[in-house]
Design a protein around this motif. Sequence first.
Motif, PDB file in Angstrom:
ATOM      1  N   ALA A  59       2.855   4.430  -8.043  1.00 22.08           N
ATOM      2  CA  ALA A  59       2.055   5.587  -7.658  1.00 22.08           C
ATOM      3  C   ALA A  59       1.818   5.559  -6.153  1.00 22.08           C
ATOM      4  N   LEU A  60       2.581   4.757  -5.432  1.00 22.25           N
ATOM      5  CA  LEU A  60       2.346   4.569  -4.000  1.00 22.25           C
ATOM      6  C   LEU A  60       2.852   5.755  -3.185  1.00 22.25           C
ATOM      7  N   PRO A  61       2.205   6.017  -2.040  1.00 20.98           N
ATOM      8  CA  PRO A  61       2.731   7.043  -1.132  1.00 20.98           C
ATOM      9  C   PRO A  61       4.137   6.640  -0.665  1.00 20.98           C
ATOM     10  N   VAL A  62       4.975   7.655  -0.400  1.00 19.77           N
ATOM     11  CA  VAL A  62       6.350   7.381  -0.002  1.00 19.77           C
ATOM     12  C   VAL A  62       6.638   7.992   1.367  1.00 19.77           C
ATOM     13  N   PHE A  63       7.072   7.162   2.300  1.00 13.02           N
ATOM     14  CA  PHE A  63       7.491   7.622   3.625  1.00 13.02           C
ATOM     15  C   PHE A  63       9.002   7.424   3.738  1.00 13.02           C
ATOM     16  N   VAL A  64       9.681   8.360   4.384  1.00 17.95           N
ATOM     17  CA  VAL A  64      11.129   8.202   4.537  1.00 17.95           C
ATOM     18  C   VAL A  64      11.565   8.563   5.951  1.00 17.95           C
ATOM     19  N   ASP A  86       0.810  -1.214   0.000  1.00 17.80           N
ATOM     20  CA  ASP A  86       0.000   0.000   0.000  1.00 17.80           C
ATOM     21  C   ASP A  86       0.843   1.263   0.000  1.00 17.80           C
ATOM     22  N   LEU A  87       2.077   1.146   0.448  1.00 19.39           N
ATOM     23  CA  LEU A  87       2.951   2.306   0.431  1.00 19.39           C
ATOM     24  C   LEU A  87       4.403   1.845   0.483  1.00 19.39           C
ATOM     25  N   VAL A  88       5.309   2.801   0.224  1.00 21.09           N
ATOM     26  CA  VAL A  88       6.738   2.501   0.270  1.00 21.09           C
ATOM     27  C   VAL A  88       7.317   3.187   1.496  1.00 21.09           C
TER      28      VAL A  88
END
Lengths: 780, 219
Positions: free
Chosen positions: A155-160, A130-132
């Motif tokens: 097109a996934l949301p990206v968290f860092v 669902d997200l990266v």
Amino acid sequence: MDKILLDGAMGTRLLQAGMETGQLPEVWGMTHPEVLERIHREYVEAGAEIILADTFCANPLKLKGSGWEAEEVIQSNVRTAGKASGGRARVALDIGPLGKMMEPLGDMTFEEAYRAFARMVRAGAAAGADLVFIETMSDLSEARAAVLAAREHSALPVFVTMTFEKNGRTFSGTEAGAMAVTLDRLGVDALGVNCSLGPAEVRPVVERMLALTDKPLIVKPNAGLPDPETGRYNLDAAEFARQMAVYPALGVRYLGGCCGTGPEYISALRGLGQVAGRKAAARDVLCSKSRVVPLSGVRIIGERINPTGKKRFQQALREGDLDHIMARAVEQEEAGADVLDINVGLPGIDEKRTMEQVVRAVQSVTDLPVMIDSSSPEVIEAGLRAACGRAVINSVNGEEEKLRAILPLARRYGAAVVGLCLDEKGLPAGAEERLQIARRIVSRAAQEGLAPEDLLIDCLTMTAASAQSQAMETLRAVTRVRRELGTHACLGVSNISFGLPCREILTASFLTMAMYAGLDMPIVNPNRTEILDAVACFRALKGEDRGFESYTRRFALRRGQEQAAAAAPAPEERAEGLLGAVLRGMAGETERLTRALLEDTDPMEVVEKHLIPALDEVGDRYEKGTLFLPQLLSASSAAQRGFAAVKARMTESGRNETQKGPILLATVEGDIHDIGKNIVKVVLENYGYTVVDLGKDVPAERVALEAARLQAPMLGLSALMTTTVPAMEKTIRLVREKCPGCFILVGGAVLTPEHAARIGADAYAGDAKAAADAARRVLG
Amino acid sequence: MTLDLTAAARFLGCEWKALEEGERTKIARIGAEAERTLRFRLVSRLVKKTSSGGEGAALPGEDVKGLLKDAEEILFFCGTLGEESARWIRRRFLMDPAEGLIADACASALLEGALDEWERERTKAFRARGRFLTDRFSPGYGDLPLGVQREICALLETDRRLGVTLTESLMLLPEKTVTALMGVCPVPQPHRAFGEGGCVRCAAKEGCLFRQRGGYCHG
Ligand code: B12
């Protein structure tokens, strides 16, 4: 707003479940899906709303030799997480560092990193993530590569999140604020800190991020600090939660745990309060990975990385001599530049590739944000991809075609952009027309989502000698742009004095007027004392420099130096003095005395009668052992400054000198010991040879290639480890093939003359002096 | 963290005692900058000795077998001056090669010194528990293959905990990094520098500048 809970440690849980140390957790998880599913489920039941699949190390580099492909592991482990979640929690593809250091200090290229991350992202997206979630990053360049790969392959949301030390920096020197600015502008969906330290210790890092980004923040720290001997973490779940309580109150939205935490820690976080509102962050900044430069007050843009009108710089670009360019960068930073403009436009070179290389090289030795200066959108994009931090584009103008090509790049890479007040019709004469163009740029930029403070409007300086009234017209435009449009103003000022005597004085005066008119980002040569003096005075009088602090620091030493320089030496004293100055390693003095000699002596005579004899004397004393290496080294650099002065004079008068060489030097592949090789380099240069140093850990192929390209008459190879002697042998073999005439000299503590002969070298030298003797025998 | 200037001079190929005042001042100035600018970090891990080496890392070779003959446990460690050291040295080189060399030597000396200091402190701590440490020994010394660094780095999690990685060719990055081990023994241990297990078996003994001057590299 509600907080969102993440999960806790994975590795620790797997070890508890029976995995042995030394095994790859991703592979173990894949081969024990029921255990993995149970661990995930425990986190979901504890309240985690986002869980990280067991894919942290599932990249092609770390899986090499495991017998598994990244795709297989990712697919399996993402699916297992999905099964455990059963729709109750979102599943993140977890991406950790690749375990190699990025260029130019390390051995992994940006493209290599990007490709590895892209494979992970595609596999993760295909498996239904669902997200990266990119975490535990230490190098902001690597994190950028991962973000770009995630953005461009899904097109996934990206968290860092990255991992920081107590001083607010990562191991590789990334500063927390700079990370926040860079990733915010790159368009990630949430960012923050994981691992690192305990909840209490990461607070300064989080506060720094709060001040510089409005993005949702993530805090996922360890269960306190580990015991150095046992490795056990010191906080239990209740204490962990107590220390975490401050974060929702500060406005942090995503909360979780890293090393040493388990489901009970996540469950304990459930009781924490609502997420408080936040103050708006400061957005008007530029940054590199290690430094944030707020755009308040006057900021100096250094213009020296530019081949226009600079023969030496053009040569450096053609030969790929990055050292020369990096030295220009360090010089400007030390002189006081805040941003470095980078222009590598030169016919006949691959501008795109060169831009990438130069941007990386410059950022590896300075802390400064960069300005990517090119007329080609392609080159600008290459520069923006390479630049770590928030950069500036130089430039767009009022032409629609330009605006259409460049503004989207500014948006995509989060860069600021210079807008020149000219358009299809050329440069307008009046302030009003310039303002109109600026206004058009600002409104077009707004359509692309750029704010006025993202723009640096350049009202353009005309040569005063040919258009005297234009000086004031430019300044009027600057004032109105600043007041009416709220953008920054930049201006290349030196053009003003073209064709007039005492240019520096006129330029500095114009600069002062321009700053008073509102110019806040002058593009100048920071090595020019008058220019930085003008800025220092302006800052002091404007009150930016409180209590004249920097002013006093800058000018305190000036009087003494001027007096010393005023006492010019008599002619015979000068020659005497030159030898003494070289021998004593006084570089500034050597340069001054050489310049003085050049006033009335032919450059070649200065070299033959003064500099070379001084060097001979140095060499003699070194051979006799009355002069030691450090002295030889400083004598050498002093002499270099003398030579540089002569060279400059000769280039002015269009003459070219002859040099002996080039001698190629390299420490062979696999070896980092390079002090010995560097000593040899400095000594050979001291003896007047041109040396091309390829550095350390140099693959055989590269040495052979360079030897052939330069048709080098001589090559010196260094190896300090038995393990790298085979690499030396291979290098010799390849060089023999590619550059048969090359004389190969080897050295380093593991070699003997016999060894050297056995591996096919022409000669062995035990120390730097012997190396110079050999060079003299071969090259004269 | 303090820097031994005589060691820095040794890495430059000269004797501190023989240097002129001006040169000493210069080395001391750059050395002081190194002390101010660079930071030493270390991670360590104590593991049981096994028949093949240490738990989690096999240690082939005669030299290490001799060194560890009394040992019951092995203390693995990795110390580094970090990426910042590489940047600092590079900058110094670009501005002035002579100063760059001195900076490089100072950083090496600083690293060695910091490792020595940590070693002394650990020796004392273990002594208090009635345990004795052997000399420190590194992969690449004698016949201990460089390749064991792979397992040591993994065991110590140097990439995550220290920012230290290994290249394909087994170089440690950042450069100013050392991996090593010490045996933990129930009986006192001899120092081996010049004797069996020390220079006698060293790969670099032939061309070593330190030995030519009657000293040794402390490496
Ligand atoms: C300083 C040093 C380091 C420094 C590195 C400094 C640097 N950037 O170069 C540090 C502390 C970081 C280091 C680390 C390591 N080191 Co170390 N290191 C040394 C040491 C003590 C001195 C080398 C030195 O600088 N000498 C001073 C200079 C001036 O002398 P020189 O290099 O010999 O150069 C002179 C001549 O040889 C000649 N010369 C040299 N090159 C050339 C080239 C040409 C063309 C010519 C003509 C002449 C020439 O002229 C020079 C000037 O007169 C040596 C021991 C020794 N006795 O040499 C070990 C040594 C080289 N290291 C060794 C090892 C194993 C390592 C590590 C792998 C240990 C580890 N596992 O951590 C690591 C690797 C780190 C990494 N990043 O991968 C071993 C290699 C053993 C082997 N198998 O051959 C040695 C020999 C130590 C030992 N006793 O076993 N090391």
